[in-house]
Write an enzyme that holds these catalytic residues in place. Sequence first.
Site, PDB file in Angstrom:
ATOM      1  N   VAL B  32      38.515  28.902  43.352  1.00  0.00           N
ATOM      2  CA  VAL B  32      38.817  28.623  44.763  1.00  0.00           C
ATOM      3  C   VAL B  32      39.911  29.563  45.269  1.00  0.00           C
ATOM      4  O   VAL B  32      39.833  30.105  46.383  1.00  0.00           O
ATOM      5  CB  VAL B  32      39.244  27.148  44.929  1.00  0.00           C
ATOM      6  CG1 VAL B  32      39.796  26.892  46.330  1.00  0.00           C
ATOM      7  CG2 VAL B  32      38.079  26.219  44.628  1.00  0.00           C
ATOM      8  N   GLY B  35      39.024  33.197  46.263  1.00  0.00           N
ATOM      9  CA  GLY B  35      38.479  33.475  47.600  1.00  0.00           C
ATOM     10  C   GLY B  35      39.401  33.034  48.716  1.00  0.00           C
ATOM     11  O   GLY B  35      39.270  33.481  49.853  1.00  0.00           O
ATOM     12  N   HIS B  36      40.333  32.134  48.399  1.00  0.00           N
ATOM     13  CA  HIS B  36      41.160  31.539  49.466  1.00  0.00           C
ATOM     14  C   HIS B  36      42.618  31.640  49.065  1.00  0.00           C
ATOM     15  O   HIS B  36      43.173  30.665  48.550  1.00  0.00           O
ATOM     16  CB  HIS B  36      40.741  30.078  49.660  1.00  0.00           C
ATOM     17  CG  HIS B  36      41.296  29.422  50.895  1.00  0.00           C
ATOM     18  ND1 HIS B  36      42.575  28.955  50.991  1.00  0.00           N
ATOM     19  CD2 HIS B  36      40.728  29.169  52.085  1.00  0.00           C
ATOM     20  CE1 HIS B  36      42.777  28.404  52.175  1.00  0.00           C
ATOM     21  NE2 HIS B  36      41.669  28.524  52.870  1.00  0.00           N
ATOM     22  N   PHE B  37      43.293  32.811  49.207  1.00  0.00           N
ATOM     23  CA  PHE B  37      42.731  34.044  49.732  1.00  0.00           C
ATOM     24  C   PHE B  37      42.991  35.159  48.720  1.00  0.00           C
ATOM     25  O   PHE B  37      43.958  35.031  47.954  1.00  0.00           O
ATOM     26  CB  PHE B  37      43.412  34.399  51.049  1.00  0.00           C
ATOM     27  CG  PHE B  37      43.161  33.419  52.150  1.00  0.00           C
ATOM     28  CD1 PHE B  37      41.972  33.471  52.890  1.00  0.00           C
ATOM     29  CD2 PHE B  37      44.103  32.462  52.468  1.00  0.00           C
ATOM     30  CE1 PHE B  37      41.763  32.579  53.932  1.00  0.00           C
ATOM     31  CE2 PHE B  37      43.883  31.561  53.505  1.00  0.00           C
ATOM     32  CZ  PHE B  37      42.716  31.610  54.242  1.00  0.00           C
ATOM     33  N   LEU B  42      46.009  30.081  48.321  1.00  0.00           N
ATOM     34  CA  LEU B  42      46.482  28.887  49.028  1.00  0.00           C
ATOM     35  C   LEU B  42      45.475  27.760  48.858  1.00  0.00           C
ATOM     36  O   LEU B  42      44.257  27.985  48.861  1.00  0.00           O
ATOM     37  CB  LEU B  42      46.617  29.165  50.532  1.00  0.00           C
ATOM     38  CG  LEU B  42      47.716  30.119  50.980  1.00  0.00           C
ATOM     39  CD1 LEU B  42      47.606  30.329  52.489  1.00  0.00           C
ATOM     40  CD2 LEU B  42      49.086  29.572  50.614  1.00  0.00           C
TER      41      LEU B  42
END
Lengths: 94, 151
Positions: B32, B35-37, B42
Site C-alpha cells: 500500500v 503506491g501511496h505515495f 502515507l
Amino acid sequence: MSSAFDRIADIIAENSEVKREDITPDSHVINDLGIDSLDFLDIVFAIDKEFGIKVPVEQWTQEVNAGKAPAEQYFVMKNLAARIEELVAAKGQG
Amino acid sequence: MRLEHFLMVDRILAIEGEEIRAESTTPDTSPVFEGHFPGHPLMPGVLLVETMAQAAGWLLLALNGFSRMPFLASVKEAKFRAFVGPGAPLAITARRIHDGSGYAVAAARIESAGKRICDAEITLRTMPFPAPDLEAAMRARAAAIGLAVPA
C-alpha cells in the site's frame, strides 16, 4: 409543536432527495417517495433522535415479510406518524 | 496491522460502558505504501476510516455478545487532521452514540502520540451472521486481539 407527520416529513426531506412538498399523508415511503435503504437508515436515526425513541424497523420488516402486517401499516406516512406517536406515548407511560 | 488483509486493529485495550479503546501500529512496509505515495509513504484516509469502522464493529460485537455482525453503512463528518506514515502507533477509540433497530451509530477517532489524526461518525448495520465461517473467523480474530469472546 408540529404534528408527528410534519416532523417526519421534514426529516425525510432533510435526509433524502425528496422534496418536502411531495410528501403527503398518503405517500408510501418506499413505493411513492423512492427512499432507498441507506437513506431510510438515516431517516430512522433522525426520527429516533427527534422523538427519543427506538423505531422497531426490524420488527416491522419481519412482520411485513411474514405476511402478519401490510406494509402500508408502517410505511405510509400517516400510518408511520401514528406508529411514531404510539411509540412516544408508550415511552411516556413506561 | 496487515493492510493487505484489512487487519486494522492489533489489540483491544478495554471496553468501558459504550466505549472501546484499541491500538495498532502501522506497518513499516506494505505494498500500500509503495503506491501511496512513491517516495512519501502515507496511510490512505480510506484505511484510517476502515480502522475506525473496525474498532466500532468490535465494540458492537462485544456489546451484542457476538450475536450479530456489523457491516459498514455510512461514514459522516470524516476529517483527516494529520498525516500518518509507516511504523506509527495509533490509539483508536469508538463510542456508541445510538443503538437503533438493526443499526448503531458510533463516534470514532484515532490519535497518534497524543495528536488527533482523524475522526468520523460511523453507522453500522447489524444482522445475523450470514455465514458460519464468518462468525468463526470473527471469534478467532477477537480472541487474538484480546477481546473476550462469549461461549
